[in-house]
Design a protein around this motif. Structure first.
Motif, PDB file in Angstrom:
ATOM      1  N   ASP A  30      -0.107   5.717  -3.803  1.00 43.67           N
ATOM      2  CA  ASP A  30      -0.348   6.243  -2.491  1.00 43.67           C
ATOM      3  C   ASP A  30      -1.775   6.274  -1.949  1.00 43.67           C
ATOM      4  OD1 ASP A  30      -1.504   8.418  -4.096  1.00 43.67           O
ATOM      5  OD2 ASP A  30      -0.948   9.824  -2.722  1.00 43.67           O
ATOM      6  N   ASP A  31      -2.779   5.641  -2.950  1.00 37.90           N
ATOM      7  CA  ASP A  31      -4.194   5.769  -2.420  1.00 37.90           C
ATOM      8  C   ASP A  31      -4.534   4.417  -2.195  1.00 37.90           C
ATOM      9  OD1 ASP A  31      -3.978   5.185  -5.061  1.00 37.90           O
ATOM     10  OD2 ASP A  31      -5.733   6.568  -5.715  1.00 37.90           O
ATOM     11  N   VAL A  32      -3.777   3.436  -1.600  1.00 33.34           N
ATOM     12  CA  VAL A  32      -3.984   1.916  -1.144  1.00 33.34           C
ATOM     13  C   VAL A  32      -3.971   1.961   0.330  1.00 33.34           C
ATOM     14  CG1 VAL A  32      -3.419   1.224  -3.532  1.00 33.34           C
ATOM     15  CG2 VAL A  32      -1.551   1.474  -1.744  1.00 33.34           C
ATOM     16  N   ILE A  35      -0.246  -0.349   5.481  1.00 29.96           N
ATOM     17  CA  ILE A  35       0.031  -1.846   6.201  1.00 29.96           C
ATOM     18  C   ILE A  35       0.720  -1.548   7.502  1.00 29.96           C
ATOM     19  CG2 ILE A  35       0.934  -4.036   5.965  1.00 29.96           C
ATOM     20  CD1 ILE A  35       0.301  -3.792   2.869  1.00 29.96           C
ATOM     21  N   LYS A  36       0.235  -1.580   8.562  1.00 28.44           N
ATOM     22  CA  LYS A  36       1.391  -1.700   9.795  1.00 28.44           C
ATOM     23  C   LYS A  36       2.379  -2.562   9.765  1.00 28.44           C
ATOM     24  CE  LYS A  36      -2.183   0.196  13.223  1.00 28.44           C
ATOM     25  NZ  LYS A  36      -2.743  -0.121  14.365  1.00 28.44           N
ATOM     26  N   GLY A  37       3.458  -2.380  10.370  1.00 22.42           N
ATOM     27  CA  GLY A  37       4.640  -2.946  10.172  1.00 22.42           C
ATOM     28  C   GLY A  37       5.045  -3.046   8.790  1.00 22.42           C
ATOM     29  N   GLY A  38       4.516  -2.491   7.915  1.00 24.47           N
ATOM     30  CA  GLY A  38       5.470  -2.319   6.345  1.00 24.47           C
ATOM     31  C   GLY A  38       6.399  -1.172   6.427  1.00 24.47           C
ATOM     32  N   TRP A  39       6.585  -0.763   5.104  1.00 24.81           N
ATOM     33  CA  TRP A  39       7.886   0.109   5.097  1.00 24.81           C
ATOM     34  C   TRP A  39       7.413   1.530   4.528  1.00 24.81           C
ATOM     35  CZ3 TRP A  39      11.680  -1.992   7.200  1.00 24.81           C
ATOM     36  CH2 TRP A  39      11.752  -3.267   7.138  1.00 24.81           C
ATOM     37  N   SER A  62      -3.799   3.527  11.047  1.00 27.11           N
ATOM     38  CA  SER A  62      -4.788   2.468  10.889  1.00 27.11           C
ATOM     39  C   SER A  62      -4.696   1.771   9.649  1.00 27.11           C
ATOM     40  CB  SER A  62      -6.005   3.149  11.330  1.00 27.11           C
ATOM     41  OG  SER A  62      -7.003   2.171  10.966  1.00 27.11           O
ATOM     42  N   ALA A  63      -4.980   0.306   9.547  1.00 24.32           N
ATOM     43  CA  ALA A  63      -4.981  -0.180   8.501  1.00 24.32           C
ATOM     44  C   ALA A  63      -6.389  -0.098   7.629  1.00 24.32           C
ATOM     45  CB  ALA A  63      -5.039  -1.963   8.751  1.00 24.32           C
ATOM     46  N   ASN A  64      -7.103   0.673   8.499  1.00 28.71           N
ATOM     47  CA  ASN A  64      -8.499   1.309   7.632  1.00 28.71           C
ATOM     48  C   ASN A  64      -8.326   2.301   6.768  1.00 28.71           C
ATOM     49  OD1 ASN A  64      -9.917  -0.828   8.859  1.00 28.71           O
ATOM     50  ND2 ASN A  64     -10.205   0.174  10.750  1.00 28.71           N
ATOM     51  N   LYS A  65      -6.990   2.910   6.958  1.00 27.97           N
ATOM     52  CA  LYS A  65      -6.856   4.401   6.080  1.00 27.97           C
ATOM     53  C   LYS A  65      -5.894   3.814   4.901  1.00 27.97           C
ATOM     54  CE  LYS A  65      -7.212   7.578   9.955  1.00 27.97           C
ATOM     55  NZ  LYS A  65      -6.732   8.722  10.513  1.00 27.97           N
TER      56      LYS A  65
END
Length: 233
Positions: A30-32, A35-39, A62-65
């Protein structure tokens, strides 16, 4: 010891639960990066052959989080909408009365953290499906998030004394058995067998949320589906 690692997805498909079934210990990664549009906060269900998306509403995607840095929207209206959508799709399904109360309980559990929300749901679904495994949350277990990709996976394997690492089939593009063999770890990829079951429509829709399979299969049939895989080197 057999180990699998995967991000905590939102009501994921049957193959995710087969991966859990195949191992002794399962790490919620969970600390990765989110990804927007993922699952992580969406999945798919179906109504009479029409595929519909379901979503967990989150703040500041945000993909930065990282996944564990995201929060679920506190307003309960999206939860009510989600449950009504699921109910409208499956109220005639044979297992609706057994499954829907569990889904409602999961959705209405007041977690603000998306990671905790998903992990709670995954654990409750596993309990319902009689999947009893050791669950570990990566963000709470180790201070190794400075490592990336293969290096971090191998580090987790070694910390848990894992000698058999199992990954989803699409992991073949990421991992090679030679990298694991150097650490005295076997690498295998899970392959789903034919997992068709009776749905409400004549043409089978595959890779839907686990909710679809649970709505149309009793606990015994679900047990058969969960075991319908092979491990390939």
């Amino acid at each position: 010891m057999k180990l699998a690692i995967m991000q905590p997805y939102f009501f994921p498909y049957l193959g995710y639960f087969q991966l859990i079934h195949s191992c002794d210990s399962f790490v919620f990664y969970d600390d990765v990066q989110y990804i927007k549009g993922g699952w992580v906060n969406r999945n798919r269900i179906q109504y009479r052959g029409e595929v519909r998306y379901i979503n967990a509403m989150i703040e500041g995607a945000s993909a930065n989080k990282r996944i564990n840095e995201l929060q679920v929207v506190e307003n309960i209206r999206w939860k009510d909408k989600l449950l009504k959508n699921i109910e409208s799709c499956y109220y005639r399904a044979p297992q609706f009365d057994q499954v829907f109360p569990l889904i409602s309980e999961i959705v209405n559990t007041p977690f603000r953290s998306l990671s905790e929300f998903n992990i709670n749901g995954l654990k409750k679904l596993c309990k319902h499906l009689s999947i009893d495994k050791e669950f570990i949350v990566s963000s709470a277990a180790w201070d190794n998030d400075h490592l990336k990709g293969l290096d971090r996976v191998l580090d987790i394997c070694k910390r848990l004394n894992c000698d058999f690492y199992i990954n989803a089939s699409n992991g073949r593009i990421l991992y090679k058995k030679e990298d694991f063999e150097r650490e005295h770890i076997r690498l295998a990829f899970i392959k789903m067998k034919d997992l068709t079951y009776n749905q409400s429509n004549t043409q089978f829709s595959d890779n839907l949320s686990i909710l679809d399979a649970m709505m149309y299969n009793d606990v015994t049939s679900m047990g058969h589906l969960l075991r319908s895989y092979t491990l390939e080197q």
